[in-house]
Design an enzyme around this catalytic site. Structure first.
Site, mmCIF file in Angstrom:
data_model
loop_
_atom_site.group_PDB
_atom_site.id
_atom_site.type_symbol
_atom_site.label_atom_id
_atom_site.label_comp_id
_atom_site.label_asym_id
_atom_site.label_seq_id
_atom_site.Cartn_x
_atom_site.Cartn_y
_atom_site.Cartn_z
ATOM 1 N N THR A 1 31.722 -66.551 16.438
ATOM 2 C CA THR A 1 32.527 -66.926 17.617
ATOM 3 C C THR A 1 32.251 -66.002 18.794
ATOM 4 O O THR A 1 32.608 -66.324 19.922
ATOM 5 C CB THR A 1 34.041 -66.897 17.301
ATOM 6 O OG1 THR A 1 34.421 -65.582 16.912
ATOM 7 C CG2 THR A 1 34.381 -67.869 16.178
ATOM 8 N N TYR B 1 44.654 -68.059 9.509
ATOM 9 C CA TYR B 1 44.659 -66.932 10.449
ATOM 10 C C TYR B 1 45.866 -66.030 10.215
ATOM 11 O O TYR B 1 45.734 -64.812 10.081
ATOM 12 C CB TYR B 1 44.663 -67.467 11.882
ATOM 13 C CG TYR B 1 44.576 -66.396 12.945
ATOM 14 C CD1 TYR B 1 43.432 -65.623 13.090
ATOM 15 C CD2 TYR B 1 45.630 -66.179 13.832
ATOM 16 C CE1 TYR B 1 43.342 -64.647 14.072
ATOM 17 C CE2 TYR B 1 45.549 -65.209 14.820
ATOM 18 C CZ TYR B 1 44.397 -64.447 14.933
ATOM 19 O OH TYR B 1 44.319 -63.482 15.908
#
Length: 312
Positions: A38, A147
């Site tokens: 990312t 997450y």
């Protein structure tokens, strides 16, 4: 903090790259690592000829060693819903194996260690504003759990290394942050609104727009993190801006700044999306002498040219 050799994981990310800049400005040597799942090397391009900075592309979920360092900042993790829902297993692994591998480096070299945790540890909070002693309201099997639980496990791992091995650890719970280098397509509030307004398309509001967030400009956040790294505090510390905005208020600020004719469209609220988010920063004020300085309107202005450059 000056004159040290410092490891930054997630160095090519939005916050990781800004942290590298701050540490280099403090006359340190920085080793950045990132697997670029990312992160973006464009965030580090300005450091290409900086002799005190080096970069290694690697996945910290496998054991690694960059040599002797005096401090480790662990910022490796997908951080936006778009990314961590796409890379769910990878997010869980970097928050477990990756965090342990980074801690092992700190343990081996007697280095300090700061872990980038998150306000997501509070989940959809039933306590408002959120204080560090609140244990949270998190769905452990919901779509955001990859997450939330990765970060909560990381906090337990970091605390264990401090408790059992004496590693000098620090935990920062980061609240919503924005600024240049934020991914333009990452699904977060500021990037969504800025890109939509600049393109002149409708701004997407999820729910009725009454849910709140508290937005911290990146330079304020990094200053708080660096201060925390120099402290003696091992328990979590909230770093964020306590000024709370509804999604509607934020959207209107962006439209006004850009001078856009964009309308607002309303979409269903995603599952487990927090209804309110606001840090209690009393601890950071008392412990670090820190509080944010940049208002949302000022920070959006500082971010405008970056996002304008992302419009195709």
């Amino acid at each position: 903090m000056a004159g040290k050799t410092i490891l930054v994981t997630g160095a090519a990310g939005f916050l990781g790259s800004h942290l590298c800049d701050a540490l280099l400005a403090g006359d340190n040597r920085v080793i950045g690592v990132d697997n670029l799942s990312t992160g973006n090397l464009a965030n580090l391009e300005h450091l290409r000829n900086e002799p005190r900075f080096s970069f290694e592309e690697r996945d910290i979920c496998s054991p690694f060693d960059v040599g002797r360092v005096e401090y480790v900042f662990n910022f490796a993790s997908p951080a936006s819903p778009v990314d961590y829902m796409r890379l769910g297993v990878e997010t869980l692994l970097v928050g477990s194996a990756g965090t342990q591998n980074a801690l092992e480096i700190a343990k081996k070299y007697g280095a300090g260690f700061l872990h980038a945790s998150t306000s997501e540890c509070y989940g959809d909070p039933e306590v408002h504003p959120q204080v560090e002693t609140y244990w949270g309201n998190v769905n452990p099997i919901g779509p955001r759990s990859v997450y939330d639980e990765a970060k909560r496990f990381s906090e337990a791992m970091v605390t264990a290394y401090q408790r059992y091995y004496g590693v000098n650890t620090h935990l920062v719970r980061i609240f919503n942050t924005y600024g240049p280098r934020l991914q333009a397509n990452d699904g977060r509030v500021i990037s969504n609104f800025m890109m939509q307004a600049l393109k002149g398309v409708p701004l997407t509001i999820y729910g009725d727009g009454s849910q709140t967030r508290s937005f911290c400009y990146c330079s304020d956040l990094i200053e708080g993190i660096v201060r925390l790294s120099k402290s003696e505090e091992h328990l979590p510390v909230n770093i964020g801006n306590p000024v709370e905005f509804t999604m509607l208020e934020c959207a209107k600020e962006v439209v006004t700044l850009v001078g856009s004719g964009s309308e607002l469209v309303f979409m269903p609220l995603p599952e487990d999306d927090p209804k309110q988010r606001k840090p209690d920063i009393s601890k950071a004020k008392k412990l670090l002498g820190w509080e944010p300085k940049v208002s949302l309107r000022e920070g959006l202005g500082l971010s405008l040219e970056y996002f304008r450059g992302k419009v195709k």
